[in-house]
Design an enzyme around this catalytic site. Structure first.
Site, PDB file in Angstrom:
ATOM      1  N   GLY A  46     -33.042  32.117 -74.643  1.00 41.87           N
ATOM      2  CA  GLY A  46     -33.584  31.121 -75.556  1.00 41.87           C
ATOM      3  C   GLY A  46     -32.801  31.112 -76.856  1.00 41.87           C
ATOM      4  O   GLY A  46     -32.211  32.127 -77.236  1.00 41.87           O
ATOM      5  N   GLN A  51     -31.026  29.340 -85.685  1.00 43.01           N
ATOM      6  CA  GLN A  51     -30.169  30.505 -85.413  1.00 43.01           C
ATOM      7  C   GLN A  51     -28.678  30.173 -85.474  1.00 43.01           C
ATOM      8  O   GLN A  51     -27.850  31.074 -85.564  1.00 43.01           O
ATOM      9  CB  GLN A  51     -30.487  31.104 -84.033  1.00 43.01           C
ATOM     10  CG  GLN A  51     -31.859  31.757 -83.970  1.00 43.01           C
ATOM     11  CD  GLN A  51     -32.105  32.341 -82.595  1.00 43.01           C
ATOM     12  OE1 GLN A  51     -32.568  31.651 -81.706  1.00 43.01           O
ATOM     13  NE2 GLN A  51     -31.784  33.605 -82.412  1.00 43.01           N
ATOM     14  N   HIS A 136     -41.693  32.470 -78.839  1.00 41.61           N
ATOM     15  CA  HIS A 136     -40.676  33.128 -79.675  1.00 41.61           C
ATOM     16  C   HIS A 136     -39.767  32.075 -80.324  1.00 41.61           C
ATOM     17  O   HIS A 136     -39.490  32.142 -81.530  1.00 41.61           O
ATOM     18  CB  HIS A 136     -39.873  34.097 -78.784  1.00 41.61           C
ATOM     19  CG  HIS A 136     -38.705  34.759 -79.437  1.00 41.61           C
ATOM     20  ND1 HIS A 136     -38.603  36.136 -79.558  1.00 41.61           N
ATOM     21  CD2 HIS A 136     -37.566  34.249 -79.986  1.00 41.61           C
ATOM     22  CE1 HIS A 136     -37.455  36.426 -80.162  1.00 41.61           C
ATOM     23  NE2 HIS A 136     -36.808  35.296 -80.426  1.00 41.61           N
ATOM     24  N   HIS A 140     -39.225  30.619 -84.425  1.00 43.36           N
ATOM     25  CA  HIS A 140     -37.978  30.469 -85.194  1.00 43.36           C
ATOM     26  C   HIS A 140     -38.004  29.191 -86.032  1.00 43.36           C
ATOM     27  O   HIS A 140     -37.460  29.160 -87.134  1.00 43.36           O
ATOM     28  CB  HIS A 140     -36.776  30.383 -84.246  1.00 43.36           C
ATOM     29  CG  HIS A 140     -36.193  31.701 -83.838  1.00 43.36           C
ATOM     30  ND1 HIS A 140     -35.650  32.595 -84.743  1.00 43.36           N
ATOM     31  CD2 HIS A 140     -36.041  32.283 -82.618  1.00 43.36           C
ATOM     32  CE1 HIS A 140     -35.193  33.664 -84.087  1.00 43.36           C
ATOM     33  NE2 HIS A 140     -35.425  33.504 -82.798  1.00 43.36           N
TER      34      HIS A 140
HETATM   35 NI    NI Z   1     -34.946  34.868 -81.278  1.00 45.03          NI
END
Ligand code: NI
Length: 172
Positions: A46, A51, A136, A140
């Site tokens: 993922g 990110q 998860h 983010h």
């Molecule tokens: Ni992560």
């Protein structure tokens, strides 16, 4: 498609709430394609746009087992619309926190609504690893990392080690 550099914790860009996407533009399609490429290259199951330093609500996932065919999923503006009362504890990791893992307890099953790259609104039910992963990744988008679900001492220890790792990488 381009493999983009993945930001490492601690980084203020990982703590920001990402902005909603208004329309599926070619730019968003390219972003999702690059994110999948970057995720498979890492390798990971993922990845969320923050990110790679893009503060938009886009995530990609593929939790298919090694023996299964690839199941790439790209979600724009994903939202959890229902959660099970039953929980599941899974050892999580993160491409922004390499080599650190921790047990996180989350709802075992979730229903997620999102916009697909074709612009249609979809809804699906997830359990097992897919449920862990989608929660998860959505975290983010709200500036939350899996270590925020751990106790403060464990979180501080991981953050200290990551700060040291980043310092070493910057020097190399
Ligand atoms: Ni992560």
């Amino acid at each position: 498609m381009t493999i983009r550099p993945i930001l490492l914790h601690p980084d203020p860009r990982l703590k920001k709430t990402a902005a909603r996407v208004d329309a599926i533009t070619p730019e968003i399609e390219t972003l999702a394609a690059d994110m999948l490429e970057t995720m498979y290259d890492a390798p990971g199951i993922g990845l969320a746009a923050p990110q790679i330093g893009i503060s938009r609500r886009v995530i990609v996932m593929d939790c298919a087992g090694k023996e299964e065919e690839a199941q790439p999923v790209a979600m724009v503006n994903p939202e959890i619309v229902a959660r099970s009362e039953e929980t599941n504890t899974h050892e999580e990791g993160c491409l922004s926190i390499p080599e650190h893992y921790g047990d996180v307890t989350r709802p075992a099953e979730v229903t997620v609504r999102w916009t697909g790259l074709d612009g249609t609104v979809r809804e699906a039910h997830f359990d097992g690893l897919w449920a862990t992963c989608v929660q998860h990744e959505i975290d983010h988008l709200d500036g939350k990392l899996f270590i925020d679900h751990l106790g403060p001492l464990r979180r501080q220890m991981i953050t200290r080690k990551m700060t040291k790792l980043k310092r070493e990488r910057a020097r190399a």
